[in-house]
Design an enzyme around this catalytic site. Structure first.
Site, PDB file in Angstrom:
ATOM      1  N   GLY A 181      -4.453   5.834   5.205  1.00 38.32           N
ATOM      2  CA  GLY A 181      -4.167   4.771   5.937  1.00 38.32           C
ATOM      3  C   GLY A 181      -5.004   4.064   6.749  1.00 38.32           C
ATOM      4  O   GLY A 181      -5.441   2.894   6.699  1.00 38.32           O
TER       5      GLY A 181
ATOM      6  N   GLY B 153      -5.298   3.607  -1.039  1.00 38.20           N
ATOM      7  CA  GLY B 153      -6.188   3.915  -0.640  1.00 38.20           C
ATOM      8  C   GLY B 153      -5.358   4.571   0.759  1.00 38.20           C
ATOM      9  O   GLY B 153      -4.408   4.667   0.415  1.00 38.20           O
TER      10      GLY B 153
ATOM     11  N   GLU C 295       9.893  15.758  15.125  1.00 41.79           N
ATOM     12  CA  GLU C 295      10.324  16.425  13.502  1.00 41.79           C
ATOM     13  C   GLU C 295       9.829  17.166  12.676  1.00 41.79           C
ATOM     14  O   GLU C 295       8.624  16.940  12.450  1.00 41.79           O
ATOM     15  CB  GLU C 295      10.565  14.772  13.401  1.00 41.79           C
ATOM     16  CG  GLU C 295      10.811  14.719  11.300  1.00 41.79           C
ATOM     17  CD  GLU C 295      10.774  13.413  11.287  1.00 41.79           C
ATOM     18  OE1 GLU C 295      11.662  12.626   9.879  1.00 41.79           O
ATOM     19  OE2 GLU C 295       9.514  12.124  11.615  1.00 41.79           O
TER      20      GLU C 295
ATOM     21  N   CYS D 297      13.863  11.079   6.390  1.00 45.86           N
ATOM     22  CA  CYS D 297      13.870  10.592   7.751  1.00 45.86           C
ATOM     23  C   CYS D 297      14.761  11.096   8.730  1.00 45.86           C
ATOM     24  O   CYS D 297      15.416  11.138   9.567  1.00 45.86           O
ATOM     25  CB  CYS D 297      13.656   9.406   7.638  1.00 45.86           C
ATOM     26  SG  CYS D 297      13.837   8.023   6.763  1.00 45.86           S
TER      27      CYS D 297
ATOM     28  N   GLY E 116      -4.622   0.658   4.451  1.00 47.65           N
ATOM     29  CA  GLY E 116      -3.390   0.114   5.133  1.00 47.65           C
ATOM     30  C   GLY E 116      -3.716  -0.309   7.006  1.00 47.65           C
ATOM     31  O   GLY E 116      -3.103  -1.341   7.101  1.00 47.65           O
TER      32      GLY E 116
ATOM     33  N   GLU F 193       9.775   1.272   9.863  1.00 46.41           N
ATOM     34  CA  GLU F 193      11.262   2.651  10.027  1.00 46.41           C
ATOM     35  C   GLU F 193      10.359   4.276   9.812  1.00 46.41           C
ATOM     36  O   GLU F 193       9.340   4.474   9.407  1.00 46.41           O
ATOM     37  CB  GLU F 193      11.875   2.757   9.163  1.00 46.41           C
ATOM     38  CG  GLU F 193      13.472   3.224   7.517  1.00 46.41           C
ATOM     39  CD  GLU F 193      12.352   4.681   7.805  1.00 46.41           C
ATOM     40  OE1 GLU F 193      12.882   5.381   8.427  1.00 46.41           O
ATOM     41  OE2 GLU F 193      12.889   4.475   6.487  1.00 46.41           O
TER      42      GLU F 193
ATOM     43  N   LYS G  72       1.172  -1.197   0.248  1.00 44.90           N
ATOM     44  CA  LYS G  72       0.263  -0.232  -0.354  1.00 44.90           C
ATOM     45  C   LYS G  72       0.893   1.203   0.284  1.00 44.90           C
ATOM     46  O   LYS G  72       1.718   1.223   0.887  1.00 44.90           O
ATOM     47  CB  LYS G  72      -1.103  -0.087   1.222  1.00 44.90           C
ATOM     48  CG  LYS G  72      -2.270   1.086   0.989  1.00 44.90           C
ATOM     49  CD  LYS G  72      -2.359   1.836   2.421  1.00 44.90           C
ATOM     50  CE  LYS G  72      -1.635   2.830   2.848  1.00 44.90           C
ATOM     51  NZ  LYS G  72      -1.524   3.593   1.912  1.00 44.90           N
TER      52      LYS G  72
END
Length: 447
Positions: free
Chosen positions: A181, A179, A354, A257, A185, A223, A148
């Site tokens: 999340g 689609g 972040e 990231c 997901g 991750e 996905k």
């Protein structure tokens, strides 16, 4: 249908279905698992090599598609967004050329089996690379995959799916569902027919994925985010460290990231480092990502642009010094010009959370121990950097950093090395042998 926008033009450039039911994709992966895992390693390698060669043949097309869907300048799309997936596929082809991993412990033969059906859930910032970083080792190890992609940048995944079929991989080995999340997901992460979920995305979403998978005791590899420190020791080449550090921070418009978003410099060098950083950031031309002169494209979405700008305002409100005057940006598109903050409190929001945009925080430290304390002083642990005139000193400091990877004196990225983090940056590893092993289960056979 879900519309896909070009972040430079704000125009709709495509649409993908919103998958309501992931059961057929999981069933197809389950049906294909036995025959695929039974193939000899050389046969799986040949399939991956065919896919690699197709990516290389269509590299220019794929780069343009990624630039259109998420805004990376074409030079970055060519070299990184498409170049890295090709390198990763090559690494798995090479790995399969060796013997099947196994070891002997006393009277036991220890072997690695494919884990089964893998759910790969990938983000929008490196849409093709993050997919191939999961798909290549998963398939190399004999697994089948249900993927996905992010709804923000799914078009390269659709093209990859076509190329997988063109490469001759059997039906059901790679299955694509599109689609949001939630629900798509979430349904995939919590599906009882999935044996491992490999997720790349935000820390908050990672927690949700892990909780959904835990209901079925499904293995998870995460991750997640990062807030990486670029530690410049007093004996380092300050100009080089700042120049490379700014480039790392601004890569992909800061939507990386592993970006070194915290520049840690000795208090005696702070002002000089600020001047160097401002000068370096000013050379990052913001504009149309298809223009060869552009070094900084738009952010991937209006929501991401607004999020980054809100962090800039929070930083200013908290007392961080805005060291540069952010340059102008096009009237149309989701652009943010580079921002350099000086005298940043290491405990402040912009130094702890972040931001995922072109924002650099410069932080003073007193001595080496203080630098290590600040570098380790966030909940993240994905990447980092150390600079010193003494490689031995730099390595000693690098070993003290609590993070998944550290670059010393600007060392280049290694796609064969294990990639992943600790803490809120997740767990599990991608790339190379360690990434391959992530998609296996260990079996002991007593002889």
């Amino acid at each position: 249908m879900i519309d896909v926008y070009n972040p430079a033009t704000e125009q709709v450039i495509g649409a993908v279905p919103e998958t309501a039911d992931v059961d057929p994709a999981v069933a197809a992966a389950r049906a294909a698992l036995g025959p695929w895992s039974a193939l000899p390693r050389a046969a799986r390698a040949a399939h991956l090599a065919a896919l690699r060669d197709l990516l290389a043949a269509h590299a220019e097309e794929l780069a343009a598609l990624i630039t259109a869907e998420m805004g990376a300048p074409l030079a970055i799309s060519r070299k990184v967004q498409v170049g890295l997936p090709i390198a990763v596929l090559s690494s798995m082809v090479d790995l399969l050329a060796g013997d099947e991993p196994q070891e002997r412990i006393g009277n036991s033969l220890v072997v690695r089996d494919p884990v089964g059906v893998v759910a790969a859930i990938t983000p929008w910032n490196y849409p093709l690379h993050q997919t191939v970083a999961k798909l290549a080792p998963a398939l190399a190890a004999g697994n089948t995959v249900v993927h996905k992609p992010s709804e923000v940048a799914p078009l390269s995944a659709l093209r990859l799916h076509e190329l997988v079929r063109e490469a001759g991989l059997p039906d059901g080995v790679y299955n694509l569902v599109t689609g949001y999340g939630d629900p798509t997901g979430a349904a995939l992460a919590g599906h009882p027919g999935v044996d491992l979920v490999s997720f790349t995305g935000s820390t908050g979403a990672g927690r949700t994925v892990a909780a959904l998978a835990a209901k079925n005791l499904t293995r998870v590899s995460l991750e997640l985010g990062g807030k990486s420190a670029n530690v410049v020791l007093p004996d380092a080449d300050l100009a080089a460290a700042v120049k490379v550090g700014v480039g790392n921070c601004l890569l992909n418009s800061g939507q990386t990231c592993t970006a070194w978003t915290r520049l840690l410099v000795h208090e005696s060098q702070h002002d000089e480092a600020v001047g160097l950083a401002v000068a370096a950031a000013s050379r990052y031309t913001v504009g149309d990502p298809t223009d060869p002169a552009t070094r900084l494209g738009p952010l991937a979405s209006a929501a991401q642009r607004d999020r980054v700008l809100s962090y800039v305002e929070r930083g200013r409100a908290a007392g961080a010094k805005l060291a540069n005057e952010p340059g102008s940006v096009p009237d149309v598109g989701y652009y943010v010009a580079p921002v350099v903050f000086a005298d940043v409190d290491p405990e402040s929001v912009i130094a702890q959370e972040e931001i995922f945009g072109p924002v650099l925080s410069i932080i003073r430290y007193r001595d080496e121990d203080d630098a290590v304390r600040i570098a380790n002083g966030t909940r993240y642990g994905l990447a980092g950097s150390v600079w010193s005139g003494s490689p031995e000193r730099a390595l000693a400091v690098a070993r003290r950093l609590r993070t998944g990877q550290v670059d010393v004196n600007g060392a280049s990225f290694n796609p064969l090395a294990p990639f992943g983090g600790i803490g809120d940056s997740g767990y599990g590893r991608e790339l190379g042998v360690h990434g391959y092993e992530e998609f296996t289960s260990v079996k002991a056979v007593q002889l």
